[in-house]
Structures are given as structure tokens and as C-alpha cells.
Design an enzyme around this catalytic site. Sequence first.
Site, PDB file in Angstrom:
ATOM      1  N   LYS B  79       0.855  -1.189   0.000  1.00 19.47           N
ATOM      2  CA  LYS B  79       0.000   0.000   0.000  1.00 19.47           C
ATOM      3  C   LYS B  79       0.896   1.247   0.000  1.00 19.47           C
ATOM      4  CE  LYS B  79      -3.890   1.740   2.848  1.00 19.47           C
ATOM      5  NZ  LYS B  79      -4.700   1.432   4.061  1.00 19.47           N
ATOM      6  N   SER B 155      -9.488   0.981   3.132  1.00 14.69           N
ATOM      7  CA  SER B 155      -8.715   1.828   2.260  1.00 14.69           C
ATOM      8  C   SER B 155      -7.606   1.085   1.507  1.00 14.69           C
ATOM      9  CB  SER B 155      -8.055   2.953   3.071  1.00 14.69           C
ATOM     10  OG  SER B 155      -7.176   2.437   4.046  1.00 14.69           O
ATOM     11  N   SER B 179      -9.599  -1.350   7.333  1.00 18.10           N
ATOM     12  CA  SER B 179      -9.009  -1.186   5.999  1.00 18.10           C
ATOM     13  C   SER B 179      -8.225  -2.380   5.490  1.00 18.10           C
ATOM     14  CB  SER B 179      -8.121   0.065   5.966  1.00 18.10           C
ATOM     15  OG  SER B 179      -8.907   1.228   5.994  1.00 18.10           O
TER      16      SER B 179
END
Lengths: 67, 466
Positions: B79, B155, B179
Site C-alpha cells: 500500500k 482503504s 481497511s
Amino acid sequence: MSDDHEQTAETRLDAYVREALRLNGLDLSEASVASTKVEFQRVQDIVEPLLRFDLPDRLDLAPVYRP
Amino acid sequence: MIPAGLNATEIARRVKSGEANASDIADATIERISALNPRINAFTEITETLARQAAGRVDARLDSGDDPGPLAGVPFAVKDLFDVAGIVTRNGSPIHAERDPAKRNATVVERLIGAGAIPVGVLNMEQYAYGFLTNNEHFGRTLNPHDLKRTPGGSSGGSAAAVAAGLVPLALGSDTNGSIRVPAAFCGIFGLKPTFGRLSRAGTVLFVSSLDHVGPFARSVADLAAAYDVMQGPDPVDPICLGLDPDPVSSRLEDGIEGLRIGIPGGYFSRLLDGPCRASVAAVSEALGAEMMELPDCMDAARGAAFVITSVEAMNERARDLRTRFPEFDSQVRYRFVAGSLIPGPWYAKAQQFRRWFTDQARQWFADFDVMVFPVAPFQAPEFGQSEADIDGAKVQIGLTLGRFVQPLALLGYPTAVVPIPSTTGPPTGVQLIGRPLEEDIVLRAAAHLERGGIAQSSVASSFMS
């Protein structure tokens, strides 16, 4: 009476949001102030059960600093 | 030729046995990402040079008779809030995109590379990790490989989508209020949110300091465990990281669930759940022999507490940029931050007091149960632009309900594995397995039991199989 009450709440919210934004140094457009009020109202709705929740006395906060 | 759906542990086995070499795997992975990523926009950067360098080192170690590590030749991606040396950590934001490249790897990235894994790229995310959709206005939305009309969740949506599309067998994400858990469920893969503080966050961009966790995504429990094992350990530069020696779990996955007491709460966690998600929870519960239990009626307050802590701490992290560069924040995200600046101090203090009380309560629940079963989301991955979902004939607002099962539990910081459950009516669903602090081995044993029994299944999304 109800309309007056709602108007007062709306006026208070508006004043609170504007003053808090000023204190935080956030100079936003009128449209952004309006969107901020909508978002803050959403936060208030979600947080309301927490504020109503009775907790025991003498409760430490969770992140207690340990040297 | 390396099959697209090959899992991490199998890749490492082939590399270590000489059936494959790391450089070929790196080349094939980069080729596959380049060809298929445009369909889902999971990657924001392909780190081709870093990948080839790391793969070369693995092959050189093998040639000289050294052990390159348990993840030899395994491609992974992170990420866009994990530092990768030489790459700008953009955090989903054009403001961060202007910053200098990272000087060193995040601790967990460094540990994966040290174990022989190959860094192949950086993955899209909701801006600043603030949201559940991965609908990033600056870097584009990431699409769910199982259905391109739908969100992969967020996310860490790029991380989950990349694994579900078979672009990588392993990815890293972060979880503040769900997330890792939501994208794992929506994309039909396994995810692990370890105990708060178990893995170092050094070299990651924080979102909400007192709630942030980092963890892996994979298509098998063995892969999750292998990644988790090499990332453990104390880290003196991270004040949150627990100073504990690694406690490897991979060797315990076959231990089964005999002797474990497993509970499934009713009440809040059985309401507002659509048919497929309810069926998934029931299937997991039955396969684990879970016992019904009741939790106190406090989950709406817990969600409120998580919300307050998130709003205030997130605002604190981004305050300076909000004052000076407000228009550059995504339109869906900027008002979440600003609202955090309006929250009165006593609300935050009460949220932290509640968190203390709530974790005391949880200790009592887990005195009776080793693992508890919870839904992840009330519904399957929604389509982008969809504002309402249908649950038992009633319309619910997606924005208000998506996080209702993950946000309250975020306060606990307990280890959580998400297991993917296929659905015959639409995209996959997921179920949370939560255990006591530092008992990742127990939740992963339960996850592995479900995987062996065919209840939990993850495979590359069908349209990405070639």
C-alpha cells in the site's frame, strides 16, 4: 416554537463551526463551510450513543503514557 | 512459466528447490502486472528495477549455496503508505507525491526483502487511508477483480485487488477501522490484522496513531502466516511496537480447532446483515462449532468512540496541509478531516475512557472463548456510485452502515483473520475471526481449519485466470 428551536440549533451550529474553523486556522469558502456543517452533523449522529453511554467513575483513558 | 495463481509458499518452494529462479519470477510478474493492471488500477507504481535487483540477490545466494529465506522469490507489493527505499511514499495524495523518495524501507518491507521476497510495486489506496471504497480522485479508483463495477473495499483496496487478480501472491495493507478487513472480504482473499503493536509501523505514514495496524493479504492461510512470521520482532524505532521476540505461527496451522472454544455473538452483530453475508457467518459458525453468546449492548457507542478517535487523530496528522492546501484533498475526504477539528476535547477523552472500559469488557468475553466469529460487512461489495443497499427488504445507506461490524472492534486491537467465503449470488464475502491479544496462532489455526474444510476459499478472480 419548534421552528424557533430548530433555527436556534442551526444558528448555534453555524456559529460553533465558524469559530472552530477560525481557531484551527481553516479559512474556507461558504460552500466548504456548508459541507463541513453537514459532515459534522453526521459525526454528531454517530457519536451520540457514545455521549449517552454511562461509564463507571474513576476510569483511566486508554492510552495511558508509560515512561 | 509461472502460473498466475501460484501462492507464495509454493513459489518459495520452487525457487529454493531450483525448479524456478527468482529473476524469471520477477520478470513474469512485472509482465503480468503491466498487462493486467490497467483493468483494475491496483498499482500506482511498478518497482521494476528494485524487483530485478532483489531477485538477482536471491538467485546469487542460491547459486552460492546460501538459504535466501522462507519467502525466496515471492513477489509482493505494498500500500502506498509504506516506505520503499528510493520511491516516493504518496499516501494517495498529490501533496505527498511532491516529497522526497524514502531513504530506507519500512521495517516490515525490509524484513520481507530480508526473507527473500521481491518488491514489485506500490498499490493504490483511499487518500490518506480515510475511507472504505478506494475511490481516489488523484490516482483513480481501483476496481474489484471479481466484478469491475464494484469497489474492492478500502482503504487498502489496491492491495486486496492486486492479490485477488493474481498480480501478486502477497501484499501489505493497513487497518485502522477496517481497511484490511473490508477489502479482504470484498475481494475474496485472506487478511490478517495482527495484535496492535505486534508488527512495526516504522516507515509507514500514520493515519490514526492509536488505532493503526499493518498486516498482510494473501490467497492462503499459509501465505499469511509465512509473511506474518518474518515481519514479527521488536523495533526500537517504533514506540508502539511491542518488544517481543518473534513467535512463529506457520508450524501450528495444522493443529486444528480441537480444544478451542469458539463463540458467535448475536444482537448487534446479527442485525442489518444481508442474505449472503448472513449465510457466510452461519457456514463459518457451523464449521467451527461456535456457541451463541451475548455481548453487552454497547456497540453503537463503541463505533462512536472509534469515530471520535479517528476524526481527532487523523486531523492532527494532516492539520498543516489542510490549512494551506485544502483544495488538493479529495472532495470525499477533506470534510472528514475538517470535521475532526470541530470535535470538542471532552468527546475525545470520553472515547478514550470508553475504549478502556470496552477492552476490560472484552477480556471477560475472551475469558470464555478462544475465538469469536463476526461478520465483516453487512453486504457484498457495492457498485461505485451505489448509495443504498437492500437488507431484508429495507434500504440502508451504504456510507452509514458499511463499517458497522469493523469499526467497534477496531478499539480492541485484537488479532483478526478475515476468511473469504465464496457466494453463489455475487462477489465473495468475508468473516472475521478474532482472538486474544498475541494469539495470532489461534485465529490462524481456525482460519486454516476452514480452508482445509473448503468453507473458506480464495482463488484468482475468474476473468484474471489466464
